[in-house]
Design an enzyme around this catalytic site. Structure first.
Site, PDB file in Angstrom:
ATOM      1  N   LYS A  10       1.001  -1.225  -0.113  1.00 16.68           N
ATOM      2  CA  LYS A  10      -0.018   0.114  -0.021  1.00 16.68           C
ATOM      3  C   LYS A  10       0.997   1.255  -0.022  1.00 16.68           C
ATOM      4  CE  LYS A  10       0.987   1.443   4.280  1.00 16.68           C
ATOM      5  NZ  LYS A  10       1.477   2.751   4.713  1.00 16.68           N
ATOM      6  N   PRO A  94       9.792  -4.351  -0.580  1.00 17.56           N
ATOM      7  CA  PRO A  94      10.841  -4.211   0.433  1.00 17.56           C
ATOM      8  C   PRO A  94      10.539  -4.295   1.833  1.00 17.56           C
ATOM      9  CG  PRO A  94      10.630  -2.097  -0.874  1.00 17.56           C
ATOM     10  CD  PRO A  94       9.542  -3.420  -1.423  1.00 17.56           C
ATOM     11  N   GLY A  98       7.628   1.203   4.785  1.00 19.40           N
ATOM     12  CA  GLY A  98       6.613   2.003   4.872  1.00 19.40           C
ATOM     13  C   GLY A  98       5.348   1.615   3.785  1.00 19.40           C
ATOM     14  N   LEU A  99       5.594   0.477   3.491  1.00 20.41           N
ATOM     15  CA  LEU A  99       4.540  -0.125   2.239  1.00 20.41           C
ATOM     16  C   LEU A  99       3.758  -1.343   2.916  1.00 20.41           C
ATOM     17  CD1 LEU A  99       7.186  -0.442  -0.611  1.00 20.41           C
ATOM     18  CD2 LEU A  99       5.406   1.627  -0.149  1.00 20.41           C
ATOM     19  N   GLY A 101       4.276  -4.584   4.333  1.00 25.54           N
ATOM     20  CA  GLY A 101       4.790  -5.597   3.717  1.00 25.54           C
ATOM     21  C   GLY A 101       4.334  -6.561   4.404  1.00 25.54           C
ATOM     22  N   GLY A 102       4.704  -6.672   5.649  1.00 28.99           N
ATOM     23  CA  GLY A 102       4.418  -7.443   6.733  1.00 28.99           C
ATOM     24  C   GLY A 102       3.050  -7.504   6.972  1.00 28.99           C
ATOM     25  N   ASP A 136      -2.069  -1.990  10.444  1.00 21.66           N
ATOM     26  CA  ASP A 136      -2.464  -1.474   9.097  1.00 21.66           C
ATOM     27  C   ASP A 136      -3.011  -2.968   8.350  1.00 21.66           C
ATOM     28  OD1 ASP A 136      -1.383   0.725   8.544  1.00 21.66           O
ATOM     29  OD2 ASP A 136       0.668   0.145   8.181  1.00 21.66           O
TER      30      ASP A 136
HETATM   31  P1  ATP Z   1       4.123  -2.057   8.314  1.00 22.76           P
HETATM   32  O1  ATP Z   1       2.913  -1.053   7.987  1.00 22.76           O
HETATM   33  O2  ATP Z   1       3.322  -3.521   8.029  1.00 22.76           O
HETATM   34  O3  ATP Z   1       4.816  -1.846   9.595  1.00 22.76           O
HETATM   35  P2  ATP Z   1       6.299  -1.614   6.920  1.00 22.76           P
HETATM   36  O4  ATP Z   1       6.735  -1.459   5.428  1.00 22.76           O
HETATM   37  O5  ATP Z   1       6.792  -0.287   7.797  1.00 22.76           O
HETATM   38  O6  ATP Z   1       5.096  -1.980   7.072  1.00 22.76           O
HETATM   39  P3  ATP Z   1       7.453  -4.387   7.343  1.00 22.76           P
HETATM   40  O7  ATP Z   1       8.200  -4.606   5.856  1.00 22.76           O
HETATM   41  O8  ATP Z   1       6.164  -4.914   7.670  1.00 22.76           O
HETATM   42  O9  ATP Z   1       7.352  -2.783   7.554  1.00 22.76           O
HETATM   43  O10 ATP Z   1       8.600  -4.723   8.376  1.00 22.76           O
HETATM   44  C1  ATP Z   1       8.662  -4.392   9.619  1.00 22.76           C
HETATM   45  C2  ATP Z   1       9.413  -5.441  10.505  1.00 22.76           C
HETATM   46  O11 ATP Z   1       8.570  -6.467  10.560  1.00 22.76           O
HETATM   47  C3  ATP Z   1      10.558  -5.873   9.664  1.00 22.76           C
HETATM   48  O12 ATP Z   1      11.746  -5.191  10.402  1.00 22.76           O
HETATM   49  C4  ATP Z   1      10.633  -7.322  10.074  1.00 22.76           C
HETATM   50  O13 ATP Z   1      11.746  -7.720  10.899  1.00 22.76           O
HETATM   51  C5  ATP Z   1       9.221  -7.445  10.584  1.00 22.76           C
HETATM   52  N1  ATP Z   1       8.379  -8.622   9.792  1.00 22.76           N
HETATM   53  C6  ATP Z   1       7.516  -9.606  10.484  1.00 22.76           C
HETATM   54  N2  ATP Z   1       6.682 -10.124   9.349  1.00 22.76           N
HETATM   55  C7  ATP Z   1       7.428  -9.814   8.353  1.00 22.76           C
HETATM   56  C8  ATP Z   1       6.967 -10.269   7.149  1.00 22.76           C
HETATM   57  N3  ATP Z   1       6.125 -11.006   6.639  1.00 22.76           N
HETATM   58  N4  ATP Z   1       7.390  -9.413   6.009  1.00 22.76           N
HETATM   59  C9  ATP Z   1       8.436  -8.407   6.329  1.00 22.76           C
HETATM   60  N5  ATP Z   1       9.054  -8.156   7.457  1.00 22.76           N
HETATM   61  C10 ATP Z   1       8.444  -8.759   8.470  1.00 22.76           C
END
Ligand code: ATP
Length: 286
Positions: A10, A94, A98-99, A101-102, A136
């Site tokens: 997102k 990535p 901030g996208l 992903g997790g 999120d």
């Molecule tokens: P979110 O809004 O989900 O926090 P984000 O883009 O800021 O998104 P993520 O890519 O989700 O951050 O990663 C944040 C932390 O979560 C990473 O440092 C990682 O250690 C942990 N993490 C846990 N599960 C996952 C996953 N399935 N994919 C990526 N990172 C994950």
């Protein structure tokens, strides 16, 4: 049986911080929309009571710290299921960018288990369960385009913006969302833009959408990491119509309607940023 689902990233078109709450979270209001950059989640049921995460990408935890693991655990607990699950994650979004992903992996896990185990959960029920994993996750259950309120878990779906190109660039730094909120001065925030953005999307007016892009966390991350500012400037110089940091960063995205501009923006960034993606705005609930 195996269920395989896409887990799209997102971006934030707005992120307004309204206040700091007594529980330590911030009250926010934002417009989020999905883009065509996605992880792939593939799930099978196990006879034994285990949750196995299979992901070859560095920095993705394979234990209970993984958001997909937590999602599976909450589903199992809610329905008292003693079967286990094998979750394969192909990571394309990535990490710590901030996208979401997790969060998107967690949402896809809940949806996949709903199918696999025929649990008959509705969207709202899945979103409420997802909110236990992270704010999120609720949006990622709905997908498409939505206004998110509260700490981000209260979702109101809206019609999508007109499709366009989105060039995403992530500098090689990890940003902690908690640190960014911690450094935020709530008394000194700019105007809130979510209402204007929702109007612009309703009018399907791309120019109006670009002029209302806004993120209250951006100045905090820009001050902490000057390379984020450099990416924004490069995107603007390459002719992007709108440029903004997503979530707490550090990913910055550029919007353009014109095919002719995508390569220019993409190539302008590739010189000093390894993680660059040119994708389409999905916007619609898939
Ligand atoms: P979110 O809004 O989900 O926090 P984000 O883009 O800021 O998104 P993520 O890519 O989700 O951050 O990663 C944040 C932390 O979560 C990473 O440092 C990682 O250690 C942990 N993490 C846990 N599960 C996952 C996953 N399935 N994919 C990526 N990172 C994950």
């Amino acid at each position: 049986m195996r269920v395989t689902l896409k887990a799209p990233a997102k971006i934030n078109l707005t992120l307004d911080v309204l206040s700091k709450r007594p529980d330590g979270y911030h009250e926010i209001e934002m417009v989020m929309t999905t883009v065509d950059l996605a992880d792939r989640i593939s799930i099978t049921s196990l006879e034994s009571d285990r949750i196995i995460i299979d992901c070859p990408t560095a920095y993705v935890p394979l234990d209970e710290r993984n958001h997909a693991f937590q999602a599976a655990k909450f589903v199992k607990e809610k329905f008292g299921i003693s079967r286990g699950v094998h979750i394969q994650i192909e990571k394309n979004i990535p990490i710590a960018a901030g996208l979401a992903g997790g969060s998107s992996d967690a949402a896809a896990t809940i949806k996949a288990l709903n199918q696999l185990w025929n649990l008959k959960m509705g969207v709202k029920e899945m979103a409420d369960l997802g909110a236990k994993v992270g704010s999120d996750v609720s949006f990622c259950i709905y997908g498409g385009t939505a206004i998110a309120r509260g700490r981000g878990e209260q979702i109101q779906p809206i019609a999508p913006p007109p499709s366009c190109w989105v060039v995403l660039a992530k500098p090689p730094i990890g940003v902690s969302t908690a640190d960014v909120y911690g450094a935020l001065n709530v008394a000194q925030l700019g105007p809130c833009k979510t209402e204007d953005m929702v109007g612009a999307i309703k009018h399907k007016d791309f120019k109006e959408i670009c002029s209302n892009l806004s993120n209250h966390l951006e100045s905090v991350t820009l001050n902490l990491y000057p390379e984020v500012k450099r990416i924004k400037e490069t995107m603007r110089r390459s002719g992007a119509e709108g440029v903004l940091m997503s979530g707490s960063g550090p990913t910055v995205f550029a919007l353009t309607e014109k095919d002719s501009k995508v390569n220019r923006i993409y190539n302008g960034l590739r010189g000093f940023c390894k993680e660059v993606y040119a994708v389409r705005l999905l916007g619609e609930n898939m």
